[in-house]
Design a protein around this motif. Sequence first.
Motif, short mmCIF file in Angstrom:
data_model
loop_
_atom_site.label_atom_id
_atom_site.label_comp_id
_atom_site.label_asym_id
_atom_site.label_seq_id
_atom_site.Cartn_x
_atom_site.Cartn_y
_atom_site.Cartn_z
N ASP A 5 0.83 -1.21 0.00
CA ASP A 5 0.00 0.00 0.00
C ASP A 5 0.87 1.26 0.00
OD1 ASP A 5 -2.31 -1.52 0.00
OD2 ASP A 5 -2.55 -1.42 2.18
N THR A 6 1.95 1.21 0.74
CA THR A 6 2.89 2.34 0.76
C THR A 6 3.48 2.55 -0.63
OG1 THR A 6 3.43 1.93 3.08
CG2 THR A 6 5.01 3.24 1.81
N TYR A 7 3.84 1.45 -1.29
CA TYR A 7 4.38 1.55 -2.65
C TYR A 7 3.34 2.15 -3.61
CZ TYR A 7 8.14 -1.59 -1.06
OH TYR A 7 9.19 -2.17 -0.41
N ARG A 8 2.08 1.75 -3.45
CA ARG A 8 1.03 2.30 -4.31
C ARG A 8 0.83 3.80 -4.05
NH1 ARG A 8 -0.65 -2.93 -3.71
NH2 ARG A 8 -0.94 -3.98 -5.70
N GLU A 9 0.94 4.21 -2.80
CA GLU A 9 0.85 5.65 -2.49
C GLU A 9 2.00 6.40 -3.17
OE1 GLU A 9 0.63 6.53 1.66
OE2 GLU A 9 -1.35 5.62 1.88
N ASN A 10 3.19 5.82 -3.13
CA ASN A 10 4.33 6.45 -3.79
C ASN A 10 4.08 6.57 -5.29
OD1 ASN A 10 5.64 6.62 -1.35
ND2 ASN A 10 6.97 4.87 -1.72
N SER A 11 3.48 5.54 -5.87
CA SER A 11 3.15 5.57 -7.29
C SER A 11 2.15 6.69 -7.58
CB SER A 11 2.57 4.23 -7.73
OG SER A 11 2.20 4.26 -9.08
N ASP A 12 1.13 6.81 -6.75
CA ASP A 12 0.14 7.88 -6.92
C ASP A 12 0.78 9.25 -6.80
OD1 ASP A 12 -1.82 5.96 -7.25
OD2 ASP A 12 -2.57 6.13 -5.17
N ASN A 13 1.70 9.40 -5.85
CA ASN A 13 2.39 10.68 -5.68
C ASN A 13 3.20 11.03 -6.92
OD1 ASN A 13 1.42 11.15 -3.09
ND2 ASN A 13 3.18 10.17 -2.10
N CYS A 14 3.87 10.04 -7.50
CA CYS A 14 4.64 10.28 -8.71
C CYS A 14 3.73 10.69 -9.87
CB CYS A 14 5.46 9.05 -9.08
SG CYS A 14 6.88 8.78 -8.00
N ARG A 15 2.56 10.09 -9.95
CA ARG A 15 1.62 10.47 -11.01
C ARG A 15 1.14 11.91 -10.84
NH1 ARG A 15 0.65 6.41 -14.32
NH2 ARG A 15 0.89 4.28 -13.54
N ARG A 29 9.89 11.14 -16.57
CA ARG A 29 10.66 10.60 -15.45
C ARG A 29 9.72 10.20 -14.31
NH1 ARG A 29 13.67 14.94 -14.24
NH2 ARG A 29 14.70 14.64 -16.23
N TYR A 30 8.78 11.10 -13.97
CA TYR A 30 7.84 10.80 -12.90
C TYR A 30 6.93 9.61 -13.25
CZ TYR A 30 9.05 14.91 -10.14
OH TYR A 30 9.71 15.83 -9.37
N LEU A 31 6.54 9.52 -14.51
CA LEU A 31 5.69 8.40 -14.92
C LEU A 31 6.45 7.07 -14.84
CD1 LEU A 31 3.69 9.96 -17.88
CD2 LEU A 31 2.86 9.42 -15.57
N ARG A 32 7.74 7.09 -15.21
CA ARG A 32 8.56 5.87 -15.07
C ARG A 32 8.69 5.48 -13.61
NH1 ARG A 32 11.89 8.45 -18.87
NH2 ARG A 32 13.41 8.87 -17.24
N MET A 33 8.87 6.47 -12.75
CA MET A 33 8.96 6.20 -11.32
C MET A 33 7.65 5.62 -10.80
SD MET A 33 11.10 9.58 -10.14
CE MET A 33 10.78 9.35 -8.41
#
Length: 62
Positions: A5-15, A29-33
């Motif tokens: 869930d933490t990883y998914r939050e990080n993904s959402d933040n990058c988006r 770059r942010y989309l790749r992250m």
Amino acid sequence: MKQSDTYRENSDNCRRLADDALDEPQRKRYLRMAEAWLALAEEQDWLDGESSASVEKQPSTN
């Protein structure tokens, strides 16, 4: 909170950061992250023994 869930939050933040990017290289770059964080989340789910929604069951050949 599960690690995935933490990883998914990080993904959402990058988006979100990609949406506010100042130029195309920064946006990409942010989309790749974001994709990398999502891949980590899915792998963590697998390691935790949870099935991933993105993995479809293969039909039996028997």
